[in-house]
Design a protein around this motif. Sequence first.
Motif, PDB file in Angstrom:
ATOM      1  N   ARG A 196      -0.302   1.400  36.144  1.00 50.98           N
ATOM      2  CA  ARG A 196      -0.743   0.986  34.807  1.00 50.98           C
ATOM      3  C   ARG A 196      -0.183   1.922  33.735  1.00 50.98           C
ATOM      4  NH1 ARG A 196      -7.045   1.209  34.058  1.00 50.98           N
ATOM      5  NH2 ARG A 196      -6.568   3.431  34.318  1.00 50.98           N
ATOM      6  N   THR A 197      -0.150   3.211  34.008  1.00 46.28           N
ATOM      7  CA  THR A 197       0.414   4.161  33.052  1.00 46.28           C
ATOM      8  C   THR A 197       1.903   3.896  32.843  1.00 46.28           C
ATOM      9  OG1 THR A 197      -1.211   5.840  33.699  1.00 46.28           O
ATOM     10  CG2 THR A 197       0.762   6.616  32.568  1.00 46.28           C
ATOM     11  N   ALA A 198       2.627   3.625  33.927  1.00 47.04           N
ATOM     12  CA  ALA A 198       4.048   3.316  33.803  1.00 47.04           C
ATOM     13  C   ALA A 198       4.256   2.036  33.003  1.00 47.04           C
ATOM     14  CB  ALA A 198       4.663   3.176  35.193  1.00 47.04           C
ATOM     15  N   GLN A 199       3.418   1.051  33.240  1.00 47.85           N
ATOM     16  CA  GLN A 199       3.535  -0.217  32.516  1.00 47.85           C
ATOM     17  C   GLN A 199       3.364  -0.015  31.016  1.00 47.85           C
ATOM     18  OE1 GLN A 199       4.606  -3.093  33.065  1.00 47.85           O
ATOM     19  NE2 GLN A 199       3.367  -4.740  32.200  1.00 47.85           N
ATOM     20  N   ARG A 200       2.454   0.812  30.604  1.00 51.04           N
ATOM     21  CA  ARG A 200       2.241   1.061  29.169  1.00 51.04           C
ATOM     22  C   ARG A 200       3.493   1.647  28.538  1.00 51.04           C
ATOM     23  NH1 ARG A 200      -3.872   3.662  29.721  1.00 51.04           N
ATOM     24  NH2 ARG A 200      -4.988   1.665  29.911  1.00 51.04           N
ATOM     25  N   THR A 201       4.166   2.527  29.255  1.00 55.48           N
ATOM     26  CA  THR A 201       5.410   3.110  28.750  1.00 55.48           C
ATOM     27  C   THR A 201       6.495   2.044  28.628  1.00 55.48           C
ATOM     28  OG1 THR A 201       4.922   5.275  29.711  1.00 55.48           O
ATOM     29  CG2 THR A 201       7.231   4.788  29.250  1.00 55.48           C
TER      30      THR A 201
ATOM     31  N   ARG B 148      -3.616   2.762  39.236  1.00 57.95           N
ATOM     32  CA  ARG B 148      -3.787   3.420  37.940  1.00 57.95           C
ATOM     33  C   ARG B 148      -2.490   4.071  37.483  1.00 57.95           C
ATOM     34  NH1 ARG B 148      -9.786   6.152  39.006  1.00 57.95           N
ATOM     35  NH2 ARG B 148     -11.013   4.288  38.438  1.00 57.95           N
ATOM     36  N   ALA B 149      -1.747   4.678  38.404  1.00 57.16           N
ATOM     37  CA  ALA B 149      -0.456   5.262  38.042  1.00 57.16           C
ATOM     38  C   ALA B 149       0.511   4.188  37.568  1.00 57.16           C
ATOM     39  CB  ALA B 149       0.120   6.026  39.235  1.00 57.16           C
TER      40      ALA B 149
ATOM     41  N   THR C  30      10.833   6.263  35.091  1.00 58.92           N
ATOM     42  CA  THR C  30       9.508   5.910  34.578  1.00 58.92           C
ATOM     43  C   THR C  30       8.449   6.068  35.662  1.00 58.92           C
ATOM     44  OG1 THR C  30      10.483   4.327  33.037  1.00 58.92           O
ATOM     45  CG2 THR C  30       8.135   4.117  33.470  1.00 58.92           C
TER      46      THR C  30
ATOM     47  N   ASP D 141      -4.523  -3.733  35.826  1.00 57.11           N
ATOM     48  CA  ASP D 141      -3.581  -4.046  34.746  1.00 57.11           C
ATOM     49  C   ASP D 141      -3.135  -5.497  34.875  1.00 57.11           C
ATOM     50  OD1 ASP D 141      -1.407  -4.393  32.989  1.00 57.11           O
ATOM     51  OD2 ASP D 141      -0.936  -2.260  33.087  1.00 57.11           O
TER      52      ASP D 141
ATOM     53  N   ASN E 161       7.772   9.741  36.560  1.00 58.06           N
ATOM     54  CA  ASN E 161       6.940  10.430  35.568  1.00 58.06           C
ATOM     55  C   ASN E 161       5.450  10.214  35.791  1.00 58.06           C
ATOM     56  OD1 ASN E 161       9.102  11.549  34.236  1.00 58.06           O
ATOM     57  ND2 ASN E 161       9.247   9.920  32.710  1.00 58.06           N
ATOM     58  N   VAL E 162       5.077   9.189  36.569  1.00 60.11           N
ATOM     59  CA  VAL E 162       3.653   8.955  36.841  1.00 60.11           C
ATOM     60  C   VAL E 162       3.311   9.240  38.307  1.00 60.11           C
ATOM     61  CG1 VAL E 162       3.428   7.298  34.965  1.00 60.11           C
ATOM     62  CG2 VAL E 162       3.981   6.473  37.275  1.00 60.11           C
TER      63      VAL E 162
END
Length: 262
Positions: free
Chosen positions: A82-87, A79-80, A224, A43, A227-228
């Motif tokens: 990256r998911t938090a960053q998108r949120t 990767r986890a 946040t 990311d 959640n990941v």
Amino acid sequence: MSRSSRVFAAVLALLFCATLASPAGASDRHGVPPAFVALRDVDPTIRYDIRYFGRHNFVGERIDGYRQPECVLTRQAARALRTAQRTLLRRGYTLKVYDCYRPQRAVDHFVRWAKDLDDERMKAEFYPNVDKSRLFADGYIAEKSGHSRGSTLDVTLVKLPVRPQRPYLPGEPLVACFAPVGQRFPDNSVDMGTGYDCFDPLSHTDNPAITGAARHHRDLLRSTLANVGFRNLPEEWWHFTLNDEPFPDTYFNFPVTRRALG
């Protein structure tokens, strides 16, 4: 069997034993396990302020093992994140990392520094109310760190659009890390109630003295990341570890550099 044949057989036996003794996630020829990645390759939008590569940290110098200002993590943790960053991007924030994988040689550097009670050059900012002789007993310094397992990181939030952050100037007057925003070092992160690596009870994530915007930001960061799949260290609002970390019992010592990855 000839002498040369016996020597050859002995060498083969040693190599075989070494292979069997290699831990899970054995290192590649560069000394870096293939399970590790550079966060920017997963990311590139996440911001960096790798404090142990520079001198703005509680030791006051670059820490052993930090050859580049990079965030290295296990692939699962990256990767986890990256998911938090998108949120968070959708909510008008970005993550900023202060530290990620930390080699054991860096932890050893911290331990040596903590035992040198005469070196208090950064005390006024990072541990103004703590006697240096108490750093081990109070849990601020330890001989092992979860960071060395590769799935722990120190992280904060920055409001978008990102404001520039001035560099730290070695020798500049130090201000306590728990001083109000506008007085302590001008980190461009949102107000978290204290600065990073602040050795003080105010850094405890749920300290009731932290209210208002700082409380909101701490809760947002923690929820946040929870959640990941990350859990927070209650004593440090910035410190998170992946619940399902792939190397829960392995402490690595390869240096922080991007060159050996990929």
